[in-house]
Design a protein around this motif. Structure first.
Motif, PDB file in Angstrom:
ATOM      1  N   LYS A   1      28.967 -80.769  62.011  1.00 49.45           N
ATOM      2  CA  LYS A   1      28.418 -79.698  61.991  1.00 49.45           C
ATOM      3  C   LYS A   1      27.112 -79.652  61.625  1.00 49.45           C
ATOM      4  CE  LYS A   1      31.524 -76.421  60.202  1.00 49.45           C
ATOM      5  NZ  LYS A   1      32.442 -75.867  58.558  1.00 49.45           N
ATOM      6  N   LEU A   2      25.441 -78.983  62.026  1.00 41.75           N
ATOM      7  CA  LEU A   2      24.468 -79.151  61.199  1.00 41.75           C
ATOM      8  C   LEU A   2      24.530 -79.088  59.562  1.00 41.75           C
ATOM      9  CD1 LEU A   2      22.034 -78.098  64.033  1.00 41.75           C
ATOM     10  CD2 LEU A   2      23.935 -80.318  63.522  1.00 41.75           C
TER      11      LEU A   2
ATOM     12  N   LYS B   1      25.866 -68.231  67.501  1.00 41.23           N
ATOM     13  CA  LYS B   1      27.392 -67.652  66.531  1.00 41.23           C
ATOM     14  C   LYS B   1      26.691 -67.482  65.249  1.00 41.23           C
ATOM     15  CE  LYS B   1      30.101 -71.704  68.324  1.00 41.23           C
ATOM     16  NZ  LYS B   1      30.759 -72.779  67.642  1.00 41.23           N
TER      17      LYS B   1
HETATM   18  N1  ACO Z   1      26.688 -76.620  62.559  1.00 40.10           N
HETATM   19  C1  ACO Z   1      27.061 -76.484  63.508  1.00 40.10           C
HETATM   20  N2  ACO Z   1      28.261 -74.898  63.528  1.00 40.10           N
HETATM   21  C2  ACO Z   1      28.530 -74.716  62.787  1.00 40.10           C
HETATM   22  C3  ACO Z   1      28.343 -74.738  61.309  1.00 40.10           C
HETATM   23  C4  ACO Z   1      27.089 -75.670  61.219  1.00 40.10           C
HETATM   24  N3  ACO Z   1      26.533 -75.774  60.074  1.00 40.10           N
HETATM   25  N4  ACO Z   1      28.743 -74.004  59.784  1.00 40.10           N
HETATM   26  C5  ACO Z   1      29.452 -73.115  61.480  1.00 40.10           C
HETATM   27  N5  ACO Z   1      29.688 -73.859  62.119  1.00 40.10           N
HETATM   28  C6  ACO Z   1      30.704 -73.419  63.370  1.00 40.10           C
HETATM   29  C7  ACO Z   1      31.819 -74.128  63.389  1.00 40.10           C
HETATM   30  O1  ACO Z   1      31.321 -75.130  63.763  1.00 40.10           O
HETATM   31  C8  ACO Z   1      32.708 -72.606  63.780  1.00 40.10           C
HETATM   32  O2  ACO Z   1      32.548 -72.504  64.958  1.00 40.10           O
HETATM   33  P1  ACO Z   1      33.785 -72.225  66.350  1.00 40.10           P
HETATM   34  O3  ACO Z   1      34.376 -71.047  66.001  1.00 40.10           O
HETATM   35  O4  ACO Z   1      33.542 -71.897  67.810  1.00 40.10           O
HETATM   36  O5  ACO Z   1      34.793 -73.263  65.519  1.00 40.10           O
HETATM   37  C9  ACO Z   1      31.482 -71.258  63.408  1.00 40.10           C
HETATM   38  O6  ACO Z   1      30.564 -71.711  63.068  1.00 40.10           O
HETATM   39  C10 ACO Z   1      32.439 -70.749  62.290  1.00 40.10           C
HETATM   40  O7  ACO Z   1      32.401 -72.098  60.953  1.00 40.10           O
HETATM   41  P2  ACO Z   1      33.574 -72.283  59.597  1.00 40.10           P
HETATM   42  O8  ACO Z   1      33.116 -73.673  59.383  1.00 40.10           O
HETATM   43  O9  ACO Z   1      34.277 -71.759  59.651  1.00 40.10           O
HETATM   44  O10 ACO Z   1      32.611 -70.478  59.089  1.00 40.10           O
HETATM   45  P3  ACO Z   1      32.517 -70.633  57.181  1.00 40.10           P
HETATM   46  O11 ACO Z   1      32.476 -69.236  57.168  1.00 40.10           O
HETATM   47  O12 ACO Z   1      33.880 -71.105  56.944  1.00 40.10           O
HETATM   48  O13 ACO Z   1      31.310 -71.721  57.434  1.00 40.10           O
HETATM   49  C11 ACO Z   1      30.006 -73.330  56.114  1.00 40.10           C
HETATM   50  C12 ACO Z   1      30.246 -71.621  55.888  1.00 40.10           C
HETATM   51  C13 ACO Z   1      31.178 -73.509  55.236  1.00 40.10           C
HETATM   52  C14 ACO Z   1      28.288 -72.552  54.936  1.00 40.10           C
HETATM   53  C15 ACO Z   1      29.409 -73.593  57.136  1.00 40.10           C
HETATM   54  O14 ACO Z   1      28.645 -72.970  57.550  1.00 40.10           O
HETATM   55  C16 ACO Z   1      29.244 -75.049  57.066  1.00 40.10           C
HETATM   56  O15 ACO Z   1      30.226 -76.141  56.845  1.00 40.10           O
HETATM   57  N6  ACO Z   1      27.719 -75.454  56.788  1.00 40.10           N
HETATM   58  C17 ACO Z   1      27.638 -76.743  56.493  1.00 40.10           C
HETATM   59  C18 ACO Z   1      27.400 -77.456  54.904  1.00 40.10           C
HETATM   60  C19 ACO Z   1      26.538 -76.554  54.642  1.00 40.10           C
HETATM   61  O16 ACO Z   1      25.460 -76.257  54.743  1.00 40.10           O
HETATM   62  N7  ACO Z   1      27.063 -76.138  53.265  1.00 40.10           N
HETATM   63  C20 ACO Z   1      25.633 -74.910  52.271  1.00 40.10           C
HETATM   64  C21 ACO Z   1      26.548 -73.609  52.313  1.00 40.10           C
HETATM   65  S1  ACO Z   1      25.649 -72.761  51.051  1.00 40.10           S
HETATM   66  C22 ACO Z   1      25.669 -72.904  50.006  1.00 40.10           C
HETATM   67  O17 ACO Z   1      26.789 -73.668  49.551  1.00 40.10           O
HETATM   68  C23 ACO Z   1      24.763 -73.199  49.039  1.00 40.10           C
END
Ligand code: ACO
Length: 387
Positions: free
Chosen positions: A259-260, A312
């Protein structure tokens, strides 16, 4: 008889499952809207201060001048920590994570200020004041002590954000630096039913004391999928190193299914409104301080990342620009999540107050998928994999 749970009702990560009724904050992920007690976040960032915002979140209304004066005074008078808490911080390993140090010290605070009568309004008020006041002092003390520097006592004649930066450097900061930090604190103060808030509320629902509530929430905030992402963003930017390498790096990272960091959000399907404000604040500060390299790089990562992930519905979140800002303030990267915590303590405590007013113990269900009625095999007859 309890209602049987069906697979149909299961929502991994409790996505879209309401866990409480709340009037503290509201988010619309499609419109990119966040409100604190009905007031838009952009209004709060433009006109309010962190302590006023905390009052609003905790008590439900904007304070009158007298109310704000009293609240601010109470907080500034409770900033000092007991020497034994400082001693405890001194005993922690300097290579440990600052979130662990903060969690340990907050749990220890609760031993000095027993708050078992959680429904007593006096206990509630002074717990809130102590936690908001002392968390920055703990963070600053560990920031200095682990480097071998002596801790700097808080000043009660300096505003919250300035006092924090003063405790890091022994210098009262330039007003633009203090204002930028104060805006970061406003933007991180609250965000509906996120993982750390939920974690704190589960603890609150057992009628545990508020120090335990905050300690639980701190453990959850630390994770890289939540508040820990701020630190990871800066590591990612440092690994990229230059604007020319952005596209290749991001493409490689995504191809490897990594993930980014600082992108994506369970709720927002557009750019996080807090990231929009933080980007402007970071730009203003970088220009004032002549330190825009990291921010220029972050903006290029946003541009390319948006292009690669837009389909996405993945855009920068609140953690994306905060790291660049904190770096300009001279804060060590592994401390970034503690700044988030320093702000979010107000939101966690607002939820604590709301939860215990009409409490019900959190006790969700599970879908059991294991066997039933197995025989107990005596130890001398057990063979791994064969029973
Ligand atoms: N980079 C690339 N792809 C991503 C990212 C990302 N940052 N975030 C989600 N995706 C993709 C996943 O790979 C997935 O793809 P797929 O359907 O092809 O498998 C799809 O998007 C759904 O992702 P999930 O992780 O299942 O979605 P969720 O709603 O659980 O994600 C989360 C939310 C955990 C914040 C996620 O976006 C992530 O891990 N981001 C990176 C970490 C981050 O920046 N966290 C801070 C969040 S803000 C906060 O907490 C204050």
């Amino acid at each position: 008889m309890t209602k049987p749970t069906t697979l149909h009702e299961f929502s991994p990560g409790l996505a879209d499952v309401p866990a409480a009724r709340s009037s503290i904050s509201y988010v619309d992920g499609q419109a990119g809207l966040l409100e604190y007690r009905g007031i838009r976040i952009a209004e709060m960032a433009a006109h309010s201060t962190f302590l006023e915002t905390s009052f609003l979140l905790l008590f439900g209304h904007l304070p009158t001048p007298d109310e704000l004066h009293r609240f601010s005074q109470d907080i500034s008078h409770h900033r000092r920590i007991k020497y034994r808490i400082t001693d405890l911080i001194k005993c922690l390993p300097e290579q440990g994570h600052p979130m662990d140090a903060l969690q340990a010290a907050v749990a220890a605070l609760g031993m000095y200020y027993p708050a078992r009568q959680v429904l007593d309004p006096e206990i509630q008020y002074w717990s809130v004041v102590r936690l908001i006041a002392k968390v920055p002092t703990i963070i600053a003390a560990y920031h200095r002590l682990r480097r071998g520097d002596h801790e700097i006592h808080p000043r009660d004649d300096v505003y919250h954000a300035s006092n924090f930066l003063y405790m890091l450097t022994e210098k009262v900061p330039h007003p633009s630096l203090a204002k930028a930090l104060d805006t970061c604190l406003i933007l991180h103060a609250e965000h509906t039913m996120n993982a750390s808030t939920f974690s704190g509320m589960v603890t609150a629902s057992t009628l545990a004391d508020p120090y335990s509530v905050v300690a639980s929430a701190l453990g959850t905030l630390k994770g890289p999928l939540h508040g820990g992402a701020t630190e990871e963003v800066v590591h990612m930017l440092e690994e990229i190193g230059s604007r020319e390498r952005v596209r290749t790096y991001l493409e490689k990272r995504l191809a490897a299914k990594h993930k980014l960091m600082g992108f994506g959000h369970r709720i927002y399907k557009v750019k996080d409104p807090r990231a929009i404000i933080l980007q402007k604040v970071a730009r203003g500060l970088a220009e004032d301080c002549g330190a825009s390299t990291l921010l220029d790089l972050a903006e290029e990562v946003e541009r390319v990342g948006e292009e690669l992930l837009r389909d996405k519905g993945i855009h920068p979140n609140v953690d994306f620009y905060s790291g660049a800002l904190y770096k300009t303030m001279g804060i060590d990267p592994d401390f970034f999540t503690t700044i988030f915590a320093m702000a979010r303590v107000s939101g966690w405590l607002a939820h604590w107050l709301e939860q215990i007013k009409d409490n019900k113990l959190f006790r969700p269900d599970q879908i059991y998928e294991g066997p039933h009625g197995r025989a107990y095999v005596p130890i001398d007859r057990r063979v791994r994999g064969v029973e």
